[in-house]
Design a protein around this motif. Structure first.
Motif, PDB file in Angstrom:
ATOM      1  N   ALA A 182       0.845  -1.192   0.000  1.00  0.00           N
ATOM      2  CA  ALA A 182       0.000   0.000   0.000  1.00  0.00           C
ATOM      3  C   ALA A 182       0.883   1.245   0.000  1.00  0.00           C
ATOM      4  O   ALA A 182       2.080   1.190   0.241  1.00  0.00           O
ATOM      5  CB  ALA A 182      -0.900  -0.014   1.233  1.00  0.00           C
ATOM      6  N   GLY A 183       0.264   2.367  -0.270  1.00  0.00           N
ATOM      7  CA  GLY A 183       0.985   3.640  -0.210  1.00  0.00           C
ATOM      8  C   GLY A 183       1.283   4.205  -1.584  1.00  0.00           C
ATOM      9  O   GLY A 183       1.163   3.528  -2.614  1.00  0.00           O
ATOM     10  N   ASP A 184       1.643   5.461  -1.586  1.00  0.00           N
ATOM     11  CA  ASP A 184       1.952   6.162  -2.836  1.00  0.00           C
ATOM     12  C   ASP A 184       3.263   5.663  -3.424  1.00  0.00           C
ATOM     13  O   ASP A 184       4.207   5.337  -2.691  1.00  0.00           O
ATOM     14  CB  ASP A 184       2.036   7.669  -2.593  1.00  0.00           C
ATOM     15  CG  ASP A 184       0.699   8.266  -2.171  1.00  0.00           C
ATOM     16  OD1 ASP A 184      -0.345   7.675  -2.531  1.00  0.00           O
ATOM     17  OD2 ASP A 184       0.699   9.299  -1.463  1.00  0.00           O
ATOM     18  N   ILE A 185       3.308   5.589  -4.730  1.00  0.00           N
ATOM     19  CA  ILE A 185       4.510   5.174  -5.446  1.00  0.00           C
ATOM     20  C   ILE A 185       4.976   6.353  -6.291  1.00  0.00           C
ATOM     21  O   ILE A 185       4.188   6.883  -7.091  1.00  0.00           O
ATOM     22  CB  ILE A 185       4.218   3.959  -6.346  1.00  0.00           C
ATOM     23  CG1 ILE A 185       3.716   2.796  -5.503  1.00  0.00           C
ATOM     24  CG2 ILE A 185       5.475   3.559  -7.116  1.00  0.00           C
ATOM     25  CD1 ILE A 185       3.247   1.608  -6.339  1.00  0.00           C
ATOM     26  N   PRO A 186       6.236   6.765  -6.126  1.00  0.00           N
ATOM     27  CA  PRO A 186       6.716   7.866  -6.978  1.00  0.00           C
ATOM     28  C   PRO A 186       6.594   7.492  -8.452  1.00  0.00           C
ATOM     29  O   PRO A 186       7.051   6.412  -8.866  1.00  0.00           O
ATOM     30  CB  PRO A 186       8.178   8.025  -6.561  1.00  0.00           C
ATOM     31  CG  PRO A 186       8.292   7.375  -5.224  1.00  0.00           C
ATOM     32  CD  PRO A 186       7.277   6.278  -5.197  1.00  0.00           C
ATOM     33  N   ALA A 187       5.977   8.329  -9.244  1.00  0.00           N
ATOM     34  CA  ALA A 187       5.812   8.041 -10.676  1.00  0.00           C
ATOM     35  C   ALA A 187       7.097   8.270 -11.454  1.00  0.00           C
ATOM     36  O   ALA A 187       7.307   7.672 -12.515  1.00  0.00           O
ATOM     37  CB  ALA A 187       4.694   8.913 -11.254  1.00  0.00           C
TER      38      ALA A 187
END
Length: 302
Positions: free
Chosen positions: A103-108
């Protein structure tokens, strides 16, 4: 002629008087000795009584228990006390819950610059020429990912089910600045897209960089897949580590000259060179090029 007077005659009554005097002296001396003995005895008794009284006031120590030698085989009467019953064994720690994706944001995207694993690894494998490789992570994710990325690459490529089982190659990780044959990168999606595009490959799906790729001397693992796995693995409740192992072996397989293969039949293990990222196509997930000690393959894909 004058004569000397005759000495007085000893009469019979004189003897008893002297005898009685002697007897009286003896009796007196005997009585004195008895008195002294009685006095000494009384003093001893008084002294002993005084000592006993002092001990009672102090609390006399208990008499020492004599040492007892226990026979080598204890009898029913003289046997050691039974030892306490062993405490029950602790319950085994539960296995960690499987993780299918993070889970969590992934740097694009990232800066396109790299942090490298700094140490030199062991030689993996027992035969074949040595191929040396570096491990790198894009700098904006390296603090969080580089150590785990490096560890899993070592575990995967050093496993007896991996490429070293063919005894054609040995593999060794080296630090940056050392002579090497290829580098394994962990890159954000946008950096992956840019790198792979230089080799004519498009990693996008629905406008988002999706797949990993291999270029000559460069194995590029897409951070999106590293963290999220793929739908068939997630729906099949296949642990994220298994997908990660697969993608390492798949892309390194390309670097070692292997091409894509197809599913050999429904329900059978998927070959590691199958593009499992796009779907298992009826096969079961499999991250290893060698199964039961033999190279496992599927039909070639053009």
């Amino acid at each position: 002629m004058r004569t000397a007077p005759a000495p007085p005659r000893r009469t019979d009554w004189d003897t008893p008087v002297r005898s009685s005097r002697v007897e009286s002296g003896r009796l007196a001396r005997a009585r004195a000795r008895q008195r002294r003995r009685r006095t000494a005895a009384i003093c001893l008794l008084l002294g002993a009584a005084l000592l006993v009284g002092v001990d009672l006031l102090r609390g006399a120590p208990e008499p020492a228990t004599p040492t007892r030698h226990v026979a080598s085989t204890p009898s029913a009467v003289d046997s050691p006390e039974p030892s306490a019953a062993p405490s029950p064994s602790p319950e085994p720690s539960p296995s960690p819950e499987p993780v299918y994706q993070l889970a969590g944001d992934i740097p694009a995207s990232g800066p396109g610059t790299w942090a490298y694993a700094k140490t030199k690894g062991d030689v993996l494998g027992t035969a074949g020429s040595i191929k040396r490789f570096r491990v790198a992570a894009e700098k904006n994710v390296a603090d969080e990912e580089l150590a785990a990325f490096t560890d899993l690459i070592e575990q995967t490529l050093g496993d007896p089910r991996s490429w070293i089982a063919g005894r054609q190659y040995r593999l060794q990780r080296v630090p940056d600045g050392s002579s090497h044959n290829f580098t394994i990168y962990l890159a954000t999606g946008e950096t992956t897209r840019k790198m792979c595009a230089t080799g004519g490959m498009d990693t996008r799906m629905n406008g988002v960089s999706y797949t990993s790729c291999r270029l000559p001397g460069r194995v590029v693992i897409n951070l999106n897949r590293w963290r999220l796995s793929v739908p068939d693995y997630v729906k099949g409740k296949i642990d994220l580590t298994i997908y990660r192992t697969y993608v390492i072996n798949h892309e390194v397989g390309h670097e070692l000259g292997r091409n894509h293969e197809g599913c050999p039949g429904k329900g059978r293990p998927a070959p590691v060179m199958q593009q499992q990222t796009y779907g298992l196509k009826g096969c079961a997930a499999n991250p290893w090029p060698y199964v039961d000690g033999k190279r496992y393959t599927g039909p070639p894909v053009a």
